[in-house]
Design a protein around this motif. Structure first.
Motif, PDB file in Angstrom:
ATOM      1  N   GLN A  25       0.795  -1.224   0.000  1.00  0.00           N
ATOM      2  CA  GLN A  25       0.000   0.000   0.000  1.00  0.00           C
ATOM      3  C   GLN A  25       0.833   1.282   0.000  1.00  0.00           C
ATOM      4  O   GLN A  25       0.499   2.214  -0.728  1.00  0.00           O
ATOM      5  CB  GLN A  25      -0.976  -0.015   1.175  1.00  0.00           C
ATOM      6  CG  GLN A  25      -2.016   1.073   1.099  1.00  0.00           C
ATOM      7  CD  GLN A  25      -3.079   0.896   2.171  1.00  0.00           C
ATOM      8  OE1 GLN A  25      -2.922   0.070   3.060  1.00  0.00           O
ATOM      9  NE2 GLN A  25      -4.129   1.664   2.080  1.00  0.00           N
ATOM     10  N   PRO A  26       1.919   1.397   0.766  1.00  0.00           N
ATOM     11  CA  PRO A  26       2.681   2.655   0.744  1.00  0.00           C
ATOM     12  C   PRO A  26       3.302   2.968  -0.616  1.00  0.00           C
ATOM     13  O   PRO A  26       3.608   4.121  -0.910  1.00  0.00           O
ATOM     14  CB  PRO A  26       3.787   2.442   1.782  1.00  0.00           C
ATOM     15  CG  PRO A  26       3.351   1.317   2.619  1.00  0.00           C
ATOM     16  CD  PRO A  26       2.446   0.485   1.783  1.00  0.00           C
ATOM     17  N   LYS A  30       3.284   5.915  -5.634  1.00  0.00           N
ATOM     18  CA  LYS A  30       4.556   6.077  -6.355  1.00  0.00           C
ATOM     19  C   LYS A  30       4.568   5.227  -7.623  1.00  0.00           C
ATOM     20  O   LYS A  30       5.021   5.679  -8.677  1.00  0.00           O
ATOM     21  CB  LYS A  30       5.731   5.663  -5.472  1.00  0.00           C
ATOM     22  CG  LYS A  30       6.022   6.595  -4.330  1.00  0.00           C
ATOM     23  CD  LYS A  30       7.215   6.069  -3.551  1.00  0.00           C
ATOM     24  CE  LYS A  30       7.390   6.786  -2.249  1.00  0.00           C
ATOM     25  NZ  LYS A  30       8.496   6.226  -1.452  1.00  0.00           N
ATOM     26  N   ASN A  31       4.082   4.011  -7.512  1.00  0.00           N
ATOM     27  CA  ASN A  31       4.061   3.120  -8.673  1.00  0.00           C
ATOM     28  C   ASN A  31       3.112   3.621  -9.760  1.00  0.00           C
ATOM     29  O   ASN A  31       3.396   3.492 -10.954  1.00  0.00           O
ATOM     30  CB  ASN A  31       3.685   1.703  -8.262  1.00  0.00           C
ATOM     31  CG  ASN A  31       4.772   1.024  -7.477  1.00  0.00           C
ATOM     32  OD1 ASN A  31       5.916   1.459  -7.469  1.00  0.00           O
ATOM     33  ND2 ASN A  31       4.419  -0.051  -6.794  1.00  0.00           N
ATOM     34  N   ILE A  32       1.986   4.172  -9.356  1.00  0.00           N
ATOM     35  CA  ILE A  32       1.033   4.720 -10.332  1.00  0.00           C
ATOM     36  C   ILE A  32       1.662   5.886 -11.080  1.00  0.00           C
ATOM     37  O   ILE A  32       1.591   5.969 -12.312  1.00  0.00           O
ATOM     38  CB  ILE A  32      -0.281   5.135  -9.640  1.00  0.00           C
ATOM     39  CG1 ILE A  32      -1.062   3.888  -9.213  1.00  0.00           C
ATOM     40  CG2 ILE A  32      -1.132   6.012 -10.556  1.00  0.00           C
ATOM     41  CD1 ILE A  32      -2.287   4.180  -8.381  1.00  0.00           C
ATOM     42  N   PHE A  33       2.317   6.808 -10.349  1.00  0.00           N
ATOM     43  CA  PHE A  33       2.945   7.955 -10.998  1.00  0.00           C
ATOM     44  C   PHE A  33       4.117   7.529 -11.888  1.00  0.00           C
ATOM     45  O   PHE A  33       4.312   8.082 -12.969  1.00  0.00           O
ATOM     46  CB  PHE A  33       3.400   8.996  -9.965  1.00  0.00           C
ATOM     47  CG  PHE A  33       2.275   9.828  -9.422  1.00  0.00           C
ATOM     48  CD1 PHE A  33       1.399  10.482 -10.265  1.00  0.00           C
ATOM     49  CD2 PHE A  33       2.090   9.943  -8.061  1.00  0.00           C
ATOM     50  CE1 PHE A  33       0.362  11.248  -9.774  1.00  0.00           C
ATOM     51  CE2 PHE A  33       1.050  10.700  -7.553  1.00  0.00           C
ATOM     52  CZ  PHE A  33       0.180  11.352  -8.407  1.00  0.00           C
ATOM     53  N   THR A  34       4.868   6.547 -11.454  1.00  0.00           N
ATOM     54  CA  THR A  34       5.973   6.050 -12.278  1.00  0.00           C
ATOM     55  C   THR A  34       5.439   5.421 -13.560  1.00  0.00           C
ATOM     56  O   THR A  34       5.963   5.676 -14.655  1.00  0.00           O
ATOM     57  CB  THR A  34       6.810   5.027 -11.491  1.00  0.00           C
ATOM     58  OG1 THR A  34       7.301   5.644 -10.304  1.00  0.00           O
ATOM     59  CG2 THR A  34       7.965   4.511 -12.321  1.00  0.00           C
TER      60      THR A  34
END
Length: 89
Positions: A25-26, A30-34
């Protein structure tokens, strides 16, 4: 032998457990934006390339005339099957 080694993060049918979902979850934002950044870069490179190629003007290129056709020759590369031979008794 199982395909994936047993882990506390997966059930016996390899589904995510609540612990794995909480652990990931944390990093979700970040993964979506990357991913969006990489996809945007790839799409922009593709669009730039298509736009750059579309601007090419080939009016100054001389197109040669069609080559002269050789005289018609028989098809020597095709083999015909030999006729069937019948043997009379």
């Amino acid at each position: 032998m199982p395909l994936i080694p047993r882990s506390s993060y997966y059930t016996k049918d390899y589904r995510q457990t609540a612990a794995l979902i909480r652990a990931r979850q944390p990093f979700l934002i970040k993964n979506i934006f990357t991913g969006l950044g990489i996809a945007t870069f790839a799409i922009s490179v593709y669009a730039f390339t298509i736009k750059a190629v579309a601007q090419d003007d080939f009016s100054d290129v001389q197109v040669p005339n069609a080559p002269e056709q050789p005289p018609h020759t028989p098809h020597t590369g095709v083999l015909k099957a030999p006729p069937e031979v019948t043997i009379e008794k």
